[in-house]
Design an enzyme around this catalytic site. Structure first.
Site, short mmCIF file in Angstrom:
data_model
loop_
_atom_site.label_atom_id
_atom_site.label_comp_id
_atom_site.label_asym_id
_atom_site.label_seq_id
_atom_site.Cartn_x
_atom_site.Cartn_y
_atom_site.Cartn_z
N GLU B 49 98.47 139.40 -21.79
CA GLU B 49 97.35 138.50 -21.52
C GLU B 49 97.75 137.02 -21.64
OE1 GLU B 49 97.08 141.19 -23.47
OE2 GLU B 49 95.32 142.35 -22.83
N PHE B 111 85.35 149.20 -32.22
CA PHE B 111 86.71 149.29 -31.69
C PHE B 111 86.96 148.13 -30.72
CE2 PHE B 111 89.64 150.92 -28.38
CZ PHE B 111 90.78 150.93 -29.16
N GLN B 112 88.04 147.44 -30.90
CA GLN B 112 88.43 146.28 -30.08
C GLN B 112 87.35 145.19 -30.07
OE1 GLN B 112 90.00 147.75 -26.24
NE2 GLN B 112 92.02 147.77 -27.21
N LYS B 161 79.90 144.74 -22.68
CA LYS B 161 80.03 145.78 -21.67
C LYS B 161 78.68 146.19 -21.07
CE LYS B 161 82.26 150.10 -20.62
NZ LYS B 161 83.39 150.96 -20.87
N MET B 478 115.97 122.16 -29.64
CA MET B 478 115.30 120.97 -30.16
C MET B 478 115.21 121.02 -31.68
SD MET B 478 114.24 118.04 -29.43
CE MET B 478 113.53 117.66 -27.82
#
Lengths: 162, 564
Positions: B49, B111-112, B161, B478
């Site tokens: 993602e 969940f999630q 959802k 760096m």
């Protein structure tokens, strides 16, 4: 944080999460909230947040601009330099046994408080005042023994010019 | 017309002119993906993602349009946070759509489930949780409006959802107005009159251009202003491309921590600074107390919070950079060209002297290993300065900024504010989606390319011919440079000698890879890589301990430069 006190009156959309956007802005940028009070206005969907903050001129300017930048903030008013009425509400539960009941009532009278609950050894006082008057009252009540205290944040409105 | 929440989303995206979405499906967004087939929208399936959100960002920076990405709830949403913060710091217009668990489960640690609106509150311009499907259409409209207007930025919409699969009437809302959000576009004319007078009086003026000029499409107006007034121009990292980098007379290069000697000296000696669309970042100002003490500072920015934030300015101008520059140019039309644009022999001569004493430079001739700067210069030559360049973060980014002379806006994609390693490759993928026929090159280090290398599969699958130039010094360069200069060469945890074979890695993904460690092969490898169709990794084994110079130590005044 050092600096003078500022009184900000913030009109916001009355939506979930708005308060946390504002408090999150303050904690994220290291600004200070001394007191905070929120309630709906006459206009549906708009709430007023009265906030006391502290900081030098530069910081308060930045606070106001950052608040204005939040999408849900409609208007930021700074009452600090304007003539205004400022009040906070306190409920004070104070010990009041036989020997001190009369003294408490005298103080209630002087400070124009209201007694909203009483029992054999306590009174609960209600008072709306500015910070100075409230701290004077608390000083007077201290010797009697304050059991509990609940205070709101300050609320303020600008005085109308006549 | 009654539509499902999923259909309303896609239809609204179509109405906003969106043709490309970068995303990754999951349980909470499965209804969106189910409905996707009914709509003519490109969906680029990424492999992580973070890749989606950076790709949307790269798409937005290259095209000037709003980038869109879609991910599922919970981990899908949290994986976008770095990318959202990256876009927020650089004011990139973006809409991020996250799935959420059904409204009835919110708050139950389902969940999630994660409170992504809470998590992203400080790094989005605004965000929404859509609890009621009848609000969905308007919220999407508002999100796009907020993302692209004023000071642009990312907006997140969290959609449970049950909202995606219930139905309501689609109203085809045309435009939104918001009482509480009204950016100031037009500058105050009184302030502009002051600016004109300052320009007329200044003996040592300088223009300091930033990302706001690129975002507002103000590069043309800025160039016109600089050339007619004969005022030299320096730019922040984000401002590169807003003035022709090939103009040797007026362009001074970038300023700040790794700015050119002449840019840092000039801004410190200037009597007038026209700062346009910048925010006086600490990487630019160095020690703020000692920054540009001789100058009257004019600061143009659309965001009032940028003004007086880090540096106190003399003439603040709140407004859109392009509109302000155009208004200034209009006012200057009424002035005598010789008065507003004198020869400035002394000032430009002084700047030339600074340039001659300490030019940007490196010595490839006497070096058996490849100098990274040489690779960038050759890349500039071979692409004729016309490629879209994205970068990772660190030395690779600074060398690209110093040695690729950007002449146009929107060809330079780099994480300036947040400094996000792993940004460049997915951003290049996004830019290539916006411009399939342009040369898009990610300038990378061996460390940062490994942060989102999985997107090679995305590039190969979608036949996106993104080119990657890896400047491999087998260090986190760096950080190693700081350790060398400020930590007594204690190279703690910066040795990256253990790395994959990048050529084989490219091949494993179905892409091509080339490598060289010889200076005289740099040009041929670049040529071959640029000519090879499809995604290509070009790996250059460079001088391991090369440093980026000049360098202003953190917190020092910017005249205090470590030179080569």
């Amino acid at each position: 944080m050092n600096g003078d006190k500022s009184i900000l009156s913030i009109l916001v959309d009355n939506e979930p999460g708005v308060l946390s956007r504002i408090t999150g802005l303050f904690s994220g940028r290291g600004y200070n909230i001394e007191s905070l009070s929120v309630a709906e206005t006459m206009e549906p969907g708009i709430s007023r947040i009265t906030m006391i903050t502290r900081g030098d001129k530069h910081i308060v300017e930045q606070i106001k601009k950052q608040l204005n930048k939040l999408i849900n903030v409609i208007k930021v008013l700074d009452f600090t330099e304007q003539r205004h009425v400022l009040r906070e509400l306190a409920l004070i539960k104070v010990h009041a046994r036989a020997e001190s009941r009369a003294e408490v009532l005298r103080i209630v009278d002087i400070f124009r408080c209201k007694i909203v609950d009483s029992g054999p050894d306590h009174y609960t006082l209600e008072v709306a005042a500015d910070e100075d008057k409230l701290s004077a009252l608390l000083n007077m009540l201290q010797p009697m023994g304050i059991k509990e205290i609940a205070r709101t944040g300050s609320i303020a409105l600008v005085r109308e010019m006549h | 017309m009654e539509l499902t929440g999923a259909q309303i989303l896609w239809q609204s995206l179509k109405d906003e002119g969106v043709d490309t979405v970068f995303g990754y499906p999951g349980g909470a967004v499965i209804d969106f993906y189910d409905a996707l087939v009914q709509y003519d929208i490109n969906h680029i399936l990424v492999r992580h993602e973070q890749g989606a959100v950076h790709a949307a960002d790269g798409y937005a920076r290259a095209s000037g349009k709003v980038g869109v990405c879609m991910v599922t709830s919970g981990p899908g949403a949290t994986n976008t946070v770095t990318g959202i913060a990256t876009a927020y710091m650089d004011s990139i217009p973006m809409v991020v759509i996250t799935g959420q668990v059904p409204t009835s489960l919110i708050g139950n640690d389902a969940f999630q489930e994660v409170d992504i609106v809470g998590i992203t509150r400080p790094c989005t311009k605004h965000n929404y949780l859509v609890k009621d499907i009848t609000r969905l259409e308007r919220i999407i409209k508002e999100a796009f409006y907020i993302a692209r207007s004023g000071r642009p930025g990312p907006v997140l919409i969290d959609i449970p959802k049950d909202v995606t699969n219930s139905r309501t009437v689609y109203q085809a809302i045309q435009a939104v107005q918001m009482e509480s959000y009204n950016p100031t576009y037009h500058p105050n004319t009184k302030q502009l009159a002051k600016v004109v007078n300052l320009i007329k009086e200044a003996k040592k003026p300088i223009i300091f251009t930033g990302g706001g000029v690129v975002l507002s499409k103000g590069a043309e107006a800025l160039t016109k202003l600089a050339q007619r007034t004969n005022i030299p121009v320096t730019g922040s990292l984000m401002g590169l491309g807003s003035y022709p980098g090939t103009d040797a007379k007026l362009w001074l290069g970038m300023l700040g921590m790794h700015g050119t000697y002449r840019a840092n000296m000039a801004i410190s000696d200037a009597d007038l600074i026209l700062a346009i669309g910048v925010r006086f970042d600490d990487r630019v100002t160095g020690k703020t107390d000692e920054f540009a003490r001789k100058a009257t500072i004019v600061h143009v920015d659309i965001d009032p919070t940028s003004i007086h934030k880090n540096v106190t300015v003399d003439v603040p101008v709140v407004g859109d950079c392009r509109l302000t520059l155009e208004a200034l140019n209009q006012l200057l039309d009424a002035e005598d060209p010789a008065v507003i644009g004198p020869e400035r022999t002394e000032w430009l001569g002084q700047i030339k002297k600074w340039k001659d004493t300490n030019p940007l430079g490196y010595n490839q001739k006497d070096c058996a290993t490849i100098k990274p700067q040489y690779v960038i210069e050759k890349l500039f030559e071979l692409t004729k300065g016309d490629a879209i360049i994205s970068t990772e973060v660190g030395q690779n980014q600074m060398w690209a900024a110093q040695y690729y002379h950007f002449s146009k806006p929107n060809q330079w994609l780099t994480s300036g504010g947040l400094g996000t390693m792993g940004y460049g490759f997915p951003a290049a993928i996004g830019a290539q989606m916006a411009f399939p026929d342009k040369v898009v090159v990610d300038v990378a280090g061996d460390g940062s390319i490994q942060m989102n290398i999985q997107e090679m599969a995305t590039a190969v699958q979608n036949k996106l011919p993104v080119k990657i130039v890896i400047l491999n010094n087998q260090y986190l360069g760096m950080v190693r440079q700081w350790q060398e200069l400020f930590y007594k060469k204690n190279y703690s945890q910066t040795d990256m000698t253990h790395a994959p074979d990048f050529v084989k890695l490219a091949e494993a993904y179905g892409a091509s890879g080339f490598r060289t460690e010889k200076p005289d092969e740099v040009e041929s490898v670049l040529k071959k890589g640029l000519e090879t169709p499809g995604p290509v990794i070009m790996e250059f084994m460079v001088s391991r301990e090369e440093c980026v110079y000049p360098m202003v130590p953190a917190g020092a005044p910017i005249t205090n430069m470590l030179l080569v």
